[in-house]
Design an enzyme around this catalytic site. Structure first.
Site, short mmCIF file in Angstrom:
data_model
loop_
_atom_site.label_atom_id
_atom_site.label_comp_id
_atom_site.label_asym_id
_atom_site.label_seq_id
_atom_site.Cartn_x
_atom_site.Cartn_y
_atom_site.Cartn_z
CE LYS A 101 -18.29 -2.33 59.13
NZ LYS A 101 -17.65 -3.44 59.89
CD GLU A 123 -21.35 -1.59 51.42
OE1 GLU A 123 -22.26 -0.80 51.10
OE2 GLU A 123 -20.54 -1.36 52.35
CB SER A 390 -13.24 -2.29 65.49
OG SER A 390 -12.71 -3.57 65.17
#
Ligand SMILES: *Cc1c(COP(=O)(O)O)cnc(C)c1O
Length: 410
Positions: A101, A123, A390
């Site tokens: 991210k 969010e 990930s």
């Protein structure tokens, strides 16, 4: 020479079109007040990606702050145990903050500065995107407000603490199911009243145009590095590439540079949850229907009246009733094959990877690995399967222990 991620050859450079459409999917379903902010963001992004100074700033950050390039690692014992194709992991888990991210939050924080905006909102569900956003904001000295469902604040307290330590303000959301989808609604509501000075750092390849393309491009470094590393190591591309799909950002980043290489099969893995009953899984592409969610037209889990379904996954990062519009396009055109992986398969895979490889994969990534193993079994020993790992699984350890003791008790 490694290629820049923005040089990624697109199979169809016209996508998305000027309306932000990937075929029939995508677009902008937002109130008038947001259109101007989205236009501004699109214009600024188009300038930034052609600005060598911006690209250099981002490159240095990704290298020195995130630790890129992330390694591509041969899972030797797993491969021996599987008995099929070689399994390699693209290690996004070793990035600063422990997942992919950060690739997108740093890029978007840079864009925030370029637009002259002085405040960031985001969010978060599991808290991973919240932590990556709080990290980018602390790095640049930007005030940061994170919307998070009250239920998730309770379940993900270590991430809540990290965000607060980096100076972010957490606003618990008490509407609806008090989870991710309600947090997105609240963040959008904030943005409608604050667009003048605020950028909304969206966490995945979802939402109205241009978010799906911006987040994809910032994440495309995953696939670009994988191509460079494969050429260097094997002198050729992998025989299959696998990634998990929540909103779809790590998968889009991994897949996009491969999309034009049509001889490389791409496999996306959705959360199969407990079973295929509505409410018991989060497989939007496998079981959903096209509809509008959070400003974009894409596959959505919904009932006959168009009400968004509740969703379930053991992994909080995959627990979302929608998916990015480009994935819907890839599904429709058949470029990517989507499979669904159940909670119990993902948990068993987590366990196996911990013991055979000495890596605790995120539960999200465990879904990708489970299907990566399945794909490897379908292939010969001289073939290569790359799985996007990930993120790291430390965040999941407590939940996994709880689920295991629940299972042992029954
Ligand atoms: C958030 C998250 C995901 C799911 O999000 P995508 O946008 O689908 O990538 C997957 N893995 C990890 C480790 C995450 O933190």
């Amino acid at each position: 020479m490694p290629t820049s991620f923005l040089d990624a050859p697109s199979p169809d450079a016209s996508l998305p079109d000027e309306n932000g459409r990937f075929g029939e999917f995508g677009g902008r379903y937002v109130p008038e007040t947001l259109v101007q902010a989205l236009d501004q963001l699109e214009a600024e992004y188009n300038k930034a990606k052609n600005d060598p100074e911006f690209m250099e700033q981002l490159k240095v950050l990704l290298r020195d702050f995130v630790g890129r390039p992330s390694p591509m690692y041969f899972a030797k014992r797993l491969t021996e145990q599987t008995g099929g194709a070689q399994i390699w992991f693209k290690r996004e888990d070793v990035n600063h903050t422990g997942a992919h991210k950060i690739n997108s939050t740093l890029g978007q924080a840079l864009l925030t500065q370029r637009m002259g905006k002085t405040r960031v909102i985001a969010e978060t569900g599991a808290g991973q995107h919240g932590v990556a956003t709080a990290t980018a904001c602390a790095h640049f000295g930007l005030p940061c407000v994170v919307y998070m469902g009250e239920e998730d604040v309770r379940r993900q307290s270590p991430n809540v603490q990290s965000m607060r330590m980096m100076g972010a303000e957490i606003r618990p959301v008490t509407t609806g199911s008090r989870t991710l989808r309600d947090a997105v609604n609240e963040a959008m509501r904030d943005w409608m009243g604050s667009v003048e000075n605020t950028h909304y750092i969206l966490g995945s390849v979802v939402g109205p145009h241009p978010f799906p393309v911006i987040v994809r491009d910032f994440q495309a470094i995953i696939g670009e590095e994988t191509i460079d590393q494969s050429m260097e190591r094997f002198g050729r591309l992998p025989d299959a590439v696998v990634a998990c799909v929540g909103g779809g950002s790590n998968a889009a980043g991994m897949f996009f540079p491969f999309v034009a290489r049509t001889d490389v099969p791409l496999i996306g893995v959705e959360a199969g949850g407990h079973n295929d009953t509505p409410g018991q899984h989060a497989s939007s592409l496998t079981y959903g229907r096209p509809g509008v969610l959070h400003g974009s037209f894409s596959y959505v889990l919904q009932d006959d009246d168009g009400q968004t379904d509740d969703v379930h996954s053991a992994s909080a990062g995959l627990d979302y009733p929608g998916v990015g519009p480009e994935h819907s396009h890839w599904k429709k055109t058949g470029r990517v094959e989507y499979r669904s992986c159940r909670d119990d398969e993902a948990l068993a895979t987590f366990d196996m990877i911990a013991k055979t490889e000495g890596i605790l994969p995120a539960l999200e990534s465990s879904h990708a690995i489970a299907k990566g193993i399945e794909v490897a079994k379908e292939r010969n020993k001289d073939e290569i399967v790359v799985v996007c790992l990930s993120g790291r699984g430390d965040k999941d350890a407590a939940e996994i222990q709880r689920l295991q003791s629940e299972r042992d008790a029954s």
